[in-house]
Design a protein around this motif. Structure first.
Motif, PDB file in Angstrom:
ATOM      1  N   MET A   1       0.813  -1.219   0.000  1.00 12.56           N
ATOM      2  CA  MET A   1       0.000   0.000   0.000  1.00 12.56           C
ATOM      3  C   MET A   1       0.844   1.266   0.000  1.00 12.56           C
ATOM      4  O   MET A   1       0.305   2.364  -0.085  1.00 12.56           O
ATOM      5  CB  MET A   1      -0.919   0.014   1.225  1.00 12.56           C
ATOM      6  N   LEU A   4       0.289   4.133  -2.441  1.00 11.77           N
ATOM      7  CA  LEU A   4      -0.966   4.876  -2.442  1.00 11.77           C
ATOM      8  C   LEU A   4      -0.800   6.205  -1.712  1.00 11.77           C
ATOM      9  O   LEU A   4       0.051   6.344  -0.829  1.00 11.77           O
ATOM     10  CB  LEU A   4      -2.062   4.051  -1.774  1.00 11.77           C
ATOM     11  N   PRO A 126      -6.196  -1.519   1.874  1.00 12.49           N
ATOM     12  CA  PRO A 126      -6.111  -0.047   1.885  1.00 12.49           C
ATOM     13  C   PRO A 126      -7.459   0.563   2.240  1.00 12.49           C
ATOM     14  O   PRO A 126      -8.492  -0.125   2.252  1.00 12.49           O
ATOM     15  CB  PRO A 126      -5.728   0.275   0.443  1.00 12.49           C
ATOM     16  N   LEU A 142      -8.439   5.000  -3.484  1.00 16.86           N
ATOM     17  CA  LEU A 142      -7.711   4.173  -2.536  1.00 16.86           C
ATOM     18  C   LEU A 142      -6.656   5.008  -1.832  1.00 16.86           C
ATOM     19  O   LEU A 142      -6.061   5.917  -2.430  1.00 16.86           O
ATOM     20  CB  LEU A 142      -7.057   2.986  -3.246  1.00 16.86           C
ATOM     21  N   ALA A 143      -6.407   4.700  -0.565  1.00 16.86           N
ATOM     22  CA  ALA A 143      -5.447   5.474   0.227  1.00 16.86           C
ATOM     23  C   ALA A 143      -4.751   4.551   1.215  1.00 16.86           C
ATOM     24  O   ALA A 143      -5.331   3.593   1.716  1.00 16.86           O
ATOM     25  CB  ALA A 143      -6.157   6.590   0.981  1.00 16.86           C
ATOM     26  N   ARG A 144      -3.479   4.868   1.501  1.00 16.49           N
ATOM     27  CA  ARG A 144      -2.763   4.103   2.524  1.00 16.49           C
ATOM     28  C   ARG A 144      -3.082   4.615   3.923  1.00 16.49           C
ATOM     29  O   ARG A 144      -2.913   3.910   4.914  1.00 16.49           O
ATOM     30  CB  ARG A 144      -1.258   4.154   2.281  1.00 16.49           C
TER      31      ARG A 144
END
Length: 436
Positions: A1, A4, A126, A142-144
Motif C-alpha cells: 500500500m 498509495l 487499503p 484508494l489510500a494508505r
C-alpha cells in the motif's frame, strides 16, 4: 500500500497544514474539499474576527512551503475569517496545486472489500474513500492512510435543551438561524432572540445591540440555560486580549438595557403565532412575539462518513477517546490542554486519524495552534518518524478556566462563556448594520 496516497478530508486550516507537512516529507497526498474553493467553512464566517493573532494562525510547514513563492507571513493583528483565507489559506491551497480537489464531498470511508463487521484480512486492505462531486458523479479513491480534518461547522447544535430539536424548531426554520449574522435588517417593533451563552452567542447579542441602538422599538432578548449575568461575564484571566474584552462589552449592553437576559431558560418548544414565534422553556417560562431567533449553542461532529470504520470516540464529548480526558472543559481551558499528538489520536484502524475541531467533538476548547501540532505529529508518525511524532512542540496561551465541574452546560459547549471553540473563538467584525 506504500505507493498509495494519503487522503486528507477537508481543505481548511488543519487539512491544508497536514498536506503541507506531507509534501515536505515527500509523501503523495490528495485533499478532498466539499466547497468550490479552499477553506469553505471559514469563508462562510468570513465576516467574523478571530481571537487568535496572526502568529498563532499559520503552520510552520505551510510557511516553509509558501515562502519560496514570495509570500510573507502577516506579523501582527487579528484577521477576520475572510482575511485569514485571502492572506494565508488561499495562497497555501494554490501552492499545493492539483493536490487539492474541490467540489468533492466525502460520503464514506472504509477498508477495501471489508465492512465494519469483517476481521479477516482487514489490516492488510487499503482505505477506500467514497466521494460525490457537485454534479452527482460518485467515485472511489484508494489510500494508505486517511486524515479526517472535516471539522464540525456543518452540524450546529439545535436549540432544544436535551440536545435534540425542540418541538416546532424545524417547522420554524425560516425564522431560526444557527450562525453569527453578517448583516441584520430590522424595522421598529421587531423582537430578536439569541439562544446560547458562549462566545458566538455573545457576538450575536453585541451585533444585534447595534440594531437596537439605531432603530427605536427593536427588542433583543438573550436566553441562557443556567447561571447569572455576573457568572457569565465576570472578570476572567485570559492571555487572548481580544477575547478578554468580550465580557466587558457584553456587560455594557446588558446594563444599558439594550439587551434583556433571561437565565434558567431551557428551550422546549417553538410555537407559531401568526408571523411571530413564542418560545417555551422546560419550566414553562415563555418569550412571545419573536421575529427572528439566533441559535448559537455550539457544534458537533458528523461521524456518518465513518460508519464502516472502527473508531473510538468518547461517549460524552464525541471526541477522540484518547484525548477526551485531556480536553474535558470541566477540567481544562484552551491553554491548559497539552499537546494531543499521533499517539493520543490513534484509532483502532491503523493509519486513520481525526484531527482539528472534529477531534474535540463537542468540547469547545480547540485552538488553531492545537490543530497544527496535531497534524505535525500525525504526519511524522505516518512517515515513520517516531521521535518526531512523540515530541511536543506546542505552546498555548493561558486562557482561564473553562467552567469547572457543575458549571459546564454540555450542550452550550462551555456555558461559562470563557472557552474558545471553532469558530466560537471568534469576534465579529463590527461594521455598519443595514437597518430599514
Amino acid at each position: 500500500m506504500s505507493e498509495l496516497p494519503v487522503v486528507v478530508i477537508g481543505a481548511g486550516p488543519q487539512g491544508l497544514a497536514a498536506a503541507a507537512h506531507l509534501v515536505e516529507r515527500g509523501a503523495d497526498v490528495i485533499v478532498m474539499e466539499r466547497g468550490d474553493g479552499p477553506a469553505a467553512a471559514v469563508t462562510e464566517w468570513g465576516h467574523v474576527r478571530l481571537f487568535s493573532s496572526w502568529p498563532e494562525l499559520t503552520d510552520a510547514a505551510a510557511r516553509r512551503l509558501l515562502e519560496p513563492t514570495g509570500w510573507t507571513a502577516p506579523e501582527s493583528g487579528y484577521p477576520t475569517g475572510g482575511e485569514w483565507v485571502d492572506a494565508y489559506l488561499a495562497p497555501l491551497a494554490e501552492a499545493l496545486g492539483e493536490k487539492v480537489r474541490y467540489s468533492t464531498t466525502v460520503t464514506g470511508v472504509a477498508r477495501k472489500g471489508r465492512d465494519l463487521t469483517v476481521d479477516g484480512g482487514r489490516k492488510a486492505q487499503p482505505y477506500v474513500v467514497h466521494t460525490v462531486d457537485d454534479e452527482g458523479n460518485d467515485a472511489r479513491f484508494l489510500a494508505r492512510a486517511v486524515i479526517d480534518a472535516s471539522g464540525t461547522w456543518t452540524l450546529p447544535n439545535p436549540a432544544g435543551a436535551d440536545g435534540l430539536s425542540a418541538v416546532g424548531e424545524k417547522r420554524a426554520s425560516e425564522q431560526i438561524s444557527y450562525r453569527i449574522p453578517a448583516d441584520v435588517e430590522a424595522s421598529g417593533g421587531e423582537h430578536f432572540v439569541v439562544i446560547g451563552s458562549g462566545h458566538s452567542a455573545t457576538h450575536t447579542a453585541l451585533r444585534l445591540s447595534e440594531v437596537a441602538r439605531r432603530t427605536p422599538g427593536v427588542r433583543i432578548t438573550w436566553l441562557m440555560r443556567r447561571g447569572t449575568v455576573k457568572q457569565r461575564f465576570g472578570v476572567v484571566a485570559d492571555e487572548l486580549p481580544e477575547r478578554a474584552a468580550l465580557g466587558g462589552r457584553a456587560r455594557k449592553i446588558i446594563e444599558s438595557g439594550l439587551v434583556d437576559v433571561i437565565t434558567d431558560f431551557r428551550v422546549a418548544e417553538f410555537q407559531q403565532e401568526g408571523e411571530t414565534l413564542t418560545i417555551t422553556a422546560e419550566n414553562g417560562k415563555q418569550v412571545a412575539d419573536v421575529s427572528q431567533v439566533f441559535v448559537l449553542t455550539g457544534f458537533r461532529p458528523d461521524t456518518s462518513i465513518l460508519s464502516e470504520l472502527r473508531v473510538n470516540l468518547d461517549t460524552s464529548l464525541q471526541a477522540v477517546a484518547g484525548i477526551a480526558e485531556e480536553i474535558d472543559p470541566n477540567l481544562h481551558s484552551c491553554g491548559s490542554i497539552g499537546a494531543t499528538g499521533a499517539r493520543e489520536l490513534a484509532q483502532p484502524e491503523e493509519g486513520f486519524f481525526i484531527v482539528g475541531a472534529k477531534s474535540y467533538g463537542r468540547a469547545p476548547t480547540f485552538l488553531a495552534l492545537t490543530g497544527f501540532e496535531q497534524v505535525r505529529s500525525v504526519v511524522a508518525h505516518l512517515s515513520g518518524d517516531v521521535a518526531g511524532a512523540q515530541s511536543n512542540q506546542l505552546v498555548l496561551p493561558d486562557t482561564g478556566v473553562c467552567g469547572g465541574s457543575g458549571d459546564l452546560d454540555e450542550k452550550d459547549n462551555g456555558a461559562s462563556g470563557v472557552c474558545c471553540g471553532a469558530p466560537t473563538l471568534l469576534q465579529p467584525q463590527m461594521r455598519p448594520v443595514a437597518v430599514n
